[in-house]
Design a protein around this motif. Structure first.
Motif, mmCIF file in Angstrom:
data_model
loop_
_atom_site.group_PDB
_atom_site.id
_atom_site.type_symbol
_atom_site.label_atom_id
_atom_site.label_comp_id
_atom_site.label_asym_id
_atom_site.label_seq_id
_atom_site.Cartn_x
_atom_site.Cartn_y
_atom_site.Cartn_z
ATOM 1 N N ARG A 1 -6.206 6.055 -19.015
ATOM 2 C CA ARG A 1 -5.813 7.228 -18.223
ATOM 3 C C ARG A 1 -6.452 7.073 -16.848
ATOM 4 N N ILE A 2 -5.620 7.022 -15.821
ATOM 5 C CA ILE A 2 -6.115 6.822 -14.464
ATOM 6 C C ILE A 2 -5.501 7.862 -13.540
ATOM 7 N N LYS A 3 -6.112 8.009 -12.399
ATOM 8 C CA LYS A 3 -5.544 8.881 -11.378
ATOM 9 C C LYS A 3 -5.177 8.015 -10.169
ATOM 10 N N GLY A 4 -4.000 8.253 -9.623
ATOM 11 C CA GLY A 4 -3.571 7.490 -8.456
ATOM 12 C C GLY A 4 -2.498 8.246 -7.691
ATOM 13 N N THR A 5 -2.180 7.727 -6.535
ATOM 14 C CA THR A 5 -1.111 8.312 -5.743
ATOM 15 C C THR A 5 0.158 7.502 -5.949
ATOM 16 N N VAL A 6 1.287 8.168 -6.037
ATOM 17 C CA VAL A 6 2.549 7.489 -6.313
ATOM 18 C C VAL A 6 2.941 6.620 -5.117
ATOM 19 N N PHE A 7 3.175 5.344 -5.402
ATOM 20 C CA PHE A 7 3.534 4.382 -4.361
ATOM 21 C C PHE A 7 4.709 3.551 -4.853
ATOM 22 N N ARG A 8 5.707 3.418 -3.984
ATOM 23 C CA ARG A 8 6.880 2.600 -4.338
ATOM 24 C C ARG A 8 7.185 1.620 -3.234
ATOM 25 N N MET A 9 7.781 0.508 -3.605
ATOM 26 C CA MET A 9 8.220 -0.502 -2.643
ATOM 27 C C MET A 9 9.718 -0.705 -2.801
ATOM 28 N N SER B 1 14.383 2.791 -10.735
ATOM 29 C CA SER B 1 14.170 4.243 -10.739
ATOM 30 C C SER B 1 13.026 4.659 -11.655
ATOM 31 N N ASN B 2 12.698 3.824 -12.634
ATOM 32 C CA ASN B 2 11.626 4.183 -13.571
ATOM 33 C C ASN B 2 10.304 3.496 -13.222
ATOM 34 N N GLU B 3 10.206 2.972 -12.006
ATOM 35 C CA GLU B 3 9.011 2.219 -11.637
ATOM 36 C C GLU B 3 8.290 2.855 -10.451
ATOM 37 N N PHE B 4 6.987 2.814 -10.504
ATOM 38 C CA PHE B 4 6.145 3.169 -9.372
ATOM 39 C C PHE B 4 4.766 2.586 -9.620
ATOM 40 N N ILE B 5 3.940 2.668 -8.627
ATOM 41 C CA ILE B 5 2.548 2.211 -8.778
ATOM 42 C C ILE B 5 1.624 3.408 -8.590
ATOM 43 N N PRO B 6 0.830 3.772 -9.599
ATOM 44 C CA PRO B 6 -0.230 4.753 -9.381
ATOM 45 C C PRO B 6 -1.389 4.039 -8.705
ATOM 46 N N ALA B 7 -1.547 4.268 -7.419
ATOM 47 C CA ALA B 7 -2.434 3.406 -6.633
ATOM 48 C C ALA B 7 -3.542 4.192 -5.951
ATOM 49 N N ARG B 8 -4.557 3.472 -5.556
ATOM 50 C CA ARG B 8 -5.577 3.983 -4.638
ATOM 51 C C ARG B 8 -5.541 3.091 -3.417
ATOM 52 N N LYS C 1 9.789 6.827 -17.893
ATOM 53 C CA LYS C 1 11.183 7.288 -17.918
ATOM 54 C C LYS C 1 11.467 8.389 -16.897
ATOM 55 N N ASP C 2 10.467 9.197 -16.611
ATOM 56 C CA ASP C 2 10.674 10.302 -15.660
ATOM 57 C C ASP C 2 9.999 10.029 -14.322
ATOM 58 N N ALA C 3 9.886 8.776 -13.965
ATOM 59 C CA ALA C 3 9.187 8.421 -12.727
ATOM 60 C C ALA C 3 9.816 9.069 -11.495
ATOM 61 N N GLU C 4 11.111 9.285 -11.549
ATOM 62 C CA GLU C 4 11.815 9.838 -10.375
ATOM 63 C C GLU C 4 11.364 11.260 -10.039
ATOM 64 N N LYS C 5 10.721 11.929 -10.978
ATOM 65 C CA LYS C 5 10.299 13.314 -10.734
ATOM 66 C C LYS C 5 9.132 13.399 -9.754
ATOM 67 N N PHE C 6 8.493 12.266 -9.512
ATOM 68 C CA PHE C 6 7.280 12.293 -8.699
ATOM 69 C C PHE C 6 7.531 11.633 -7.342
ATOM 70 N N SER D 1 2.437 9.482 -20.480
ATOM 71 C CA SER D 1 2.585 10.771 -19.807
ATOM 72 C C SER D 1 2.144 10.623 -18.365
ATOM 73 N N VAL D 2 2.784 11.376 -17.496
ATOM 74 C CA VAL D 2 2.415 11.431 -16.082
ATOM 75 C C VAL D 2 2.399 12.903 -15.697
ATOM 76 N N THR D 3 1.267 13.343 -15.191
ATOM 77 C CA THR D 3 1.130 14.761 -14.833
ATOM 78 C C THR D 3 0.519 14.882 -13.447
ATOM 79 N N PRO D 4 0.843 15.955 -12.729
ATOM 80 C CA PRO D 4 0.266 16.142 -11.390
ATOM 81 C C PRO D 4 -1.254 16.240 -11.457
ATOM 82 N N ALA D 5 -1.897 15.788 -10.386
ATOM 83 C CA ALA D 5 -3.359 15.794 -10.339
ATOM 84 C C ALA D 5 -3.827 16.196 -8.946
ATOM 85 N N GLN D 6 -5.038 16.711 -8.900
ATOM 86 C CA GLN D 6 -5.663 16.966 -7.612
ATOM 87 C C GLN D 6 -6.120 15.639 -7.020
ATOM 88 N N LYS D 7 -6.029 15.512 -5.700
ATOM 89 C CA LYS D 7 -6.520 14.276 -5.109
ATOM 90 C C LYS D 7 -8.028 14.197 -5.274
#
Length: 233
Positions: free
Chosen positions: A142-150, A155-162, A182-187, A218-224
């Motif tokens: 379980r990690i926290k990161g900011t959504v990053f795409r290239m 559509s189902n891919e992103f990088i939770p990054a710092r 599967k729900d990556a597009e929501k973020f 699971s992917v859920t919103p987080a505080q920075k």
């Protein structure tokens, strides 16, 4: 009454403004968004140098010139004043801690069997997983990161990054692994999220090599985090 050399006065004003701006940025902590925190201490020497130059101009302050050229100072004042206004913005977070030492994975009592990577552990975890991917194969984290795409991401891919800063804001790069969910597009890009995912070491088509890939549970919103950036050096 002695006449003031307006050109020298403008130069001294600009120099003092630059010194004040840097000092305020360091004291408020805003400087950490622009330069690596490990080199901030050297900026004090720059401030001392700027102040020394300003003081060296004082003897010429009352030596008026027939024609003063303050246009270069006026032009330089524009970005300096813009920075002075911006530097008063609120600064989030406390002092940045150095990301050194051993990884101390914390076991979250509410997430049995899941290795929780704290904000301060992220850099060490990422570095270790990058160098020793098989060590984390089939682990659930379980990690926290900011959504990053290239470009080229599905559509189902992103990088939770710092974002990692080596020297200054110009060299910011994302540190993170590809996540399929599967729900990556929501973020949205830039949104902070908690990602709970199972790691599988597979061929990563974007990097063209075998790497850890996160399969999102699971992917859920987080505080920075308090400190958004990480500093590898």
């Amino acid at each position: 009454m002695k006449k003031v050399n307006k050109e020298i006065l403008a130069q001294i004003t600009i120099l003092l403004l630059i010194a004040s701006l840097l000092t305020q940025a360091i004291i408020t902590g805003k400087i950490k968004h622009y330069v690596n925190i490990h080199i901030v201490k050297y900026l004090w020497f720059s401030i001392a140098g700027v102040m020394a130059i300003a003081l060296s101009l004082l003897p010429s302050l009352f030596r008026p010139k027939r024609r003063n050229n303050i246009l270069p100072c006026a032009i330089l004042a524009i970005p300096v004043l813009a920075g002075a206004i911006n530097v008063t913005a609120p600064v989030d977070g406390a002092d940045i801690k150095s990301n050194t030492g051993q990884i101390q994975h914390e076991q979250d009592s509410n997430l049995s069997g899941i290795v929780n990577i704290s904000d301060d552990e992220y850099l060490n975890w990422y570095t270790d997983a990058y160098k020793n991917p098989n060590k984390y194969d089939n682990k659930t984290v379980r990690i926290k990161g900011t959504v990053f795409r290239m470009d080229g991401f599905s559509s189902n891919e992103f990088i939770p990054a710092r974002m990692s800063m080596v020297c200054c804001a110009a060299d910011l790069v994302p540190y993170g692994f590809l996540c399929r969910y599967k729900d990556a597009e929501k973020f949205r890009n830039g949104e902070w999220v908690y990602v709970t995912a199972k790691i599988k070491v597979e061929y990563e088509p974007h990097m063209k090599k075998e790497m850890p890939i996160l399969y999102g549970i699971s992917v859920t919103p987080a505080q920075k985090p308090e400190n958004e950036l990480i500093y590898p050096y």
